[in-house]
Design an enzyme around this catalytic site. Structure first.
Site, PDB file in Angstrom:
ATOM      1  N   LYS A  99       0.802  -1.228   0.000  1.00  0.00           N
ATOM      2  CA  LYS A  99       0.000   0.000   0.000  1.00  0.00           C
ATOM      3  C   LYS A  99       0.834   1.277   0.000  1.00  0.00           C
ATOM      4  O   LYS A  99       0.404   2.310  -0.509  1.00  0.00           O
ATOM      5  CB  LYS A  99      -0.941   0.013   1.205  1.00  0.00           C
ATOM      6  CG  LYS A  99      -1.975  -1.120   1.207  1.00  0.00           C
ATOM      7  CD  LYS A  99      -3.091  -0.865   0.236  1.00  0.00           C
ATOM      8  CE  LYS A  99      -4.135  -1.989   0.242  1.00  0.00           C
ATOM      9  NZ  LYS A  99      -5.139  -1.817  -0.823  1.00  0.00           N
ATOM     10  N   GLU A 121      -9.493   6.113   3.451  1.00  0.00           N
ATOM     11  CA  GLU A 121     -10.265   5.018   4.021  1.00  0.00           C
ATOM     12  C   GLU A 121      -9.305   3.862   4.255  1.00  0.00           C
ATOM     13  O   GLU A 121      -8.238   3.814   3.634  1.00  0.00           O
ATOM     14  CB  GLU A 121     -11.360   4.580   3.037  1.00  0.00           C
ATOM     15  CG  GLU A 121     -10.928   3.552   1.983  1.00  0.00           C
ATOM     16  CD  GLU A 121      -9.858   4.053   1.004  1.00  0.00           C
ATOM     17  OE1 GLU A 121      -9.700   5.277   0.872  1.00  0.00           O
ATOM     18  OE2 GLU A 121      -9.171   3.210   0.387  1.00  0.00           O
ATOM     19  N   SER A 388       1.538  -9.643  -0.930  1.00  0.00           N
ATOM     20  CA  SER A 388       1.245  -8.207  -0.849  1.00  0.00           C
ATOM     21  C   SER A 388       1.478  -7.617   0.541  1.00  0.00           C
ATOM     22  O   SER A 388       1.691  -6.424   0.676  1.00  0.00           O
ATOM     23  CB  SER A 388      -0.189  -7.941  -1.302  1.00  0.00           C
ATOM     24  OG  SER A 388      -1.100  -8.708  -0.538  1.00  0.00           O
TER      25      SER A 388
HETATM   26  C1  LIG Z   1      -1.723  -6.846   2.429  1.00  0.00           C
HETATM   27  C2  LIG Z   1      -2.890  -6.501   1.560  1.00  0.00           C
HETATM   28  N1  LIG Z   1      -3.037  -7.134   0.385  1.00  0.00           N
HETATM   29  C3  LIG Z   1      -4.073  -6.876  -0.422  1.00  0.00           C
HETATM   30  C4  LIG Z   1      -5.053  -5.969  -0.093  1.00  0.00           C
HETATM   31  C5  LIG Z   1      -6.208  -5.779  -1.029  1.00  0.00           C
HETATM   32  O1  LIG Z   1      -6.202  -4.592  -1.752  1.00  0.00           O
HETATM   33  P1  LIG Z   1      -5.812  -4.529  -3.273  1.00  0.00           P
HETATM   34  O2  LIG Z   1      -6.701  -5.446  -4.035  1.00  0.00           O
HETATM   35  O3  LIG Z   1      -6.052  -3.100  -3.633  1.00  0.00           O
HETATM   36  O4  LIG Z   1      -4.392  -4.906  -3.426  1.00  0.00           O
HETATM   37  C6  LIG Z   1      -4.936  -5.270   1.128  1.00  0.00           C
HETATM   38  C7  LIG Z   1      -5.948  -4.265   1.507  1.00  0.00           C
HETATM   39  O5  LIG Z   1      -6.091  -3.815   2.573  1.00  0.00           O
HETATM   40  C8  LIG Z   1      -3.832  -5.550   1.963  1.00  0.00           C
HETATM   41  O6  LIG Z   1      -3.677  -4.922   3.134  1.00  0.00           O
END
Ligand SMILES: Cc1ncc(COP(=O)(O)O)c(C=O)c1O
Lengths: 409, 270
Positions: A99, A121, A388
């Site tokens: 993020k 948010e 992620s």
């Molecule tokens: C670690 C992590 N991965 C994925 C996401 C999902 O969001 P996005 O689809 O925008 O990557 C989030 C959202 O809070 C997150 O904290």
């Protein structure tokens, strides 16, 4: 069905009005139109400005910790017995998730716009923490909207945001999760638009957000492409990423979209199974509609009222998908599957035990998909999965669900 | 102006002939029930209201303040859906010819079917529609959202709308222009915004269509002051709040009438 790319390159998206084919656009109240147009214009200027890009890259390197490693998960690969699996380690970034790539980029943009107040948010709290972090770094006033239910399940991140100097506002409307937090942030923005920038946290909402958020996360895929070419002297066979709004996935996928041999799977939250109000898999039982500024695929009833969603992971628990994903789905360029809560928790445990890496529950959905597909692939094939975020924020919840133990935080 | 006269246009022509300004009232359709909404609209008409805006509830009303959010929640819980709101208007038309504008968000309209909605709403007796999250830019760019002749498309102009946008929106305006008098969501305010008169004059420089001003008006003094700067005033949350408090009582329509009458009188006395 396998969606492999056609040899003809995909058209460049979005168009100048923010449309990805029939998706996207600017479906917002008139009050916000001029701020969004101003943002689009400033973003285009920043994109073309070498000073902005140099500053962004310097901070991504020195403050955020880029580039992130591409790590071959040897024990996990062996265990699954199929394709070689590489993890793109976004979990190692400052604040613990992808993020911050976007939060940093947008904070620099807010400074260019002369806006001293930031709102955002957050669902899982990772975007809130990333935003609070960059606000602290640049001395910007910061307010984060978060659903009351999410504040309870992500209490660690709420405390982090407070230490970082952000005001965290609990949103109690509706099901008190991510969608309601976006509504409340939009209401704040409509009211304070003259001095406030809204750092939207996913590839969602009105133009220019889906494009801009994607561009700030493209660095994930750009690095991964270079790293895999160095390691394997070839492109991967498959990319896998979880899809909430769709930012970490589009960041990984985008630089590979015109590589015909690279298959891609986005993984949505299957919750307790594909039953009404029990999941957040927009391509399973969703429909075309307009929510929070964008036309896209979403979960709504026959009257157009947005349906309740459920996922063990707060970051995937959202009724709409980013418009570029809706378009890539139509184009058959990316496949979209889902993982249930149970599968995600099993993946969370397995990666922790086998590789010594505790993934975020969001990322665990992508890990769960790899557990299904890797064994069916050849040992000479290569998968890159986007890790992620790290799972520290989820430890209390996972302990409750896996060990049946309460951990007081 | 070749389209057949619409109740909104007729009402403004009548007001102009008698030198009066318009009083526009907003209530949420289905709050507390659809049957009660019929009585409440009849009460508004008895109080002298010129045009009624009926909110079609949406689960995620991001341009609305908490008063209207709660009203939408109550209406949805009481079973209000687009087909039922249209049926309610059909029943209301037996008793009243007051001009009606449907005030809503795009998703319920889109899900019902954009063109089908226009045909059915007009057939039921609605005169106009205001879709809060459908700016004119998207109407131009989406062939499936093309303007339809059946209903007046009421457009919003905000304090943040730059002059070129004001001119282009005003030029294509139908029925009346709704000038949002301040930044923010719907909801009653203690003080009224500044700069209204100037903005209204800028809008009027680009259109013959009347300009009504709303957002935040809650008492007769404010109503008269705001209306004096334009062709009319819109009052919403203050009425919705009264319905929130007294929705369960059998004479809620009479209470609404009694509350609104002094506001309407203050505006019509100008
Ligand atoms: C670690 C992590 N991965 C994925 C996401 C999902 O969001 P996005 O689809 O925008 O990557 C989030 C959202 O809070 C997150 O904290």
């Amino acid at each position: 069905m396998t969606a492999t790319a056609t040899a003809t390159p995909l058209p460049v998206m979005p168009d100048q009005h923010g449309h990805f084919g029939r998706y996207g656009g600017m479906f917002v109240p008139e009050t916000l139109m001029s701020a969004l147009n101003e943002l689009s214009e400033e973003y285009e200027r920043a994109k073309a400005d070498p000073i902005f890009q140099t500053e962004l890259n310097r901070l991504l390197h020195e403050y955020v910790g880029r580039p992130t490693p591409l790590y071959l998960a040897e024990r996990w690969t062996e265990k699954l017995g199929g394709a070689r699996i590489y993890l793109k380690r976004e979990d190692l970034l400052h604040t613990g998730a992808h993020k911050i790539n976007n939060a940093l980029g947008q904070a620099l943009l807010a400074l260019r716009l002369g806006k001293q107040r930031i709102i955002a948010e957050t669902g899982a709290g990772q975007h809130g923490v990333a935003t609070a972090t960059v606000c602290a770094r640049f001395g910007l006033d910061c307010t984060i909207y978060m659903g009351a239910v999410d504040m309870a399940r992500q209490a660690l991140n709420v405390a982090r945001m407070r230490f970082l100097g952000a005001k965290v506002v609990a949103v109690t409307a509706g099901q008190a999760t991510l969608k309601e937090a976006v509504n409340e942030a939009m209401r704040d923005w409509v009211t304070n638009v003259r001095d406030t920038h809204y750092i939207l946290g996913s590839a969602l909402g009105s133009h220019p957000f889906p494009m801009m958020v994607r561009d700030f996360h493209r660095v994930i895929g750009v690095e991964a492409r270079q790293q895999i070419l160095e390691r394997e002297q070839r492109l991967p066979d498959l990319l896998v990423a979880c899809v909430g709004g769709g930012s970490n996935s589009i960041g990984l996928f985008h630089p590979f979209l015109n590589d015909p041999g690279v298959r891609m799977i986005g993984v949505e939250a299957g919750g307790e199974g594909i039953l009404p109000e029990k999941h957040a898999a927009r391509f399973q039982g969703g429909r075309l509609g307009v929510l929070q500024g964008t036309k896209t695929w979403l979960l709504a009833n026959d009257d157009g009222q947005i349906e309740l969603t459920h996922s063990v992971s707060a970051g995937l628990d959202y009724a709409a998908i980013g418009p570029e994903h809706a378009w890539l789905h139509d184009m058959n360029r990316v496949e979209y599957n889902y993982a249930t809560d149970e599968e995600a928790l099993a993946a969370f445990s397995e990666l922790s035990a086998v590789e010594g890496i505790i993934p975020a529950l969001e990322s665990s959905h992508a890990i769960a998909e790899v557990r299904k597909v890797a064994p069916k692939m050849g040992k000479d094939q290569v998968i890159i999965v986007n890790l992620s975020g790290r799972g520290d924020k989820d430890v209390a919840q996972a302990a409750r669900m896996i060990f049946k133990e309460e951990i007081k935080f | 102006m070749s389209a057949p006269a619409n109740r909104i246009d007729t009402r403004f022509a009548d007001l102009k002939a008698s030198g009066k300004r318009a009083f526009v009232a907003y209530v949420a359709a289905g709050d507390p029930t659809l049957d009660a909404t019929i009585d409440i609209v009849l009460g508004l008409e008895r109080a002298g209201v010129d045009i009624v805006e009926l909110g079609v509830p949406f689960s995620d009303p991001l341009a609305d303040g908490v008063v209207n959010q709660l009203a939408a929640d109550r209406a949805l819980k009481a079973g209000a859906t687009m087909p039922k709101v249209l049926e309610m208007i059909r029943q209301l038309r037996v008793k009243s010819q007051i001009p009606i504008v449907l005030f809503t968000y795009l998703n319920p309209v889109y899900t019902y079917g954009y063109e089908r909605f226009h045909k059915d709403a007009a057939a039921a007796g609605a005169d106009g529609v205001l879709v809060l999250d459908l700016p004119p830019d998207e109407v131009v760019q989406n062939t499936e959202l093309k303007p339809t002749p059946e209903l007046c498309h009421i457009q919003l102009i905000a304090p943040t709308s730059p002059p070129e946008r004001i001119a282009s929106i005003a030029k294509s305006a139908e029925g009346f222009v709704y000038y949002v008098s301040r930044l923010g969501v719907t909801g009653a305010q203690v003080e009224i915004a500044s700069g209204i008169a100037e903005q209204v004059q800028i809008i009027k420089g680009s259109t013959q269509v009347p300009v009504c001003v709303g957002f935040g008006v809650s008492n007769p003094e404010q109503a008269a002051k705001v209306a004096s700067m334009a062709d009319g005033v819109v009052v919403g949350s203050a009425i919705v709040k009264l319905i929130e408090k007294n929705g369960a009582s059998p004479d809620v329509a009479e209470q609404v009438e009694a509350f609104v009458k002094p506001l309407v009188d203050a505006v019509h006395a100008l």
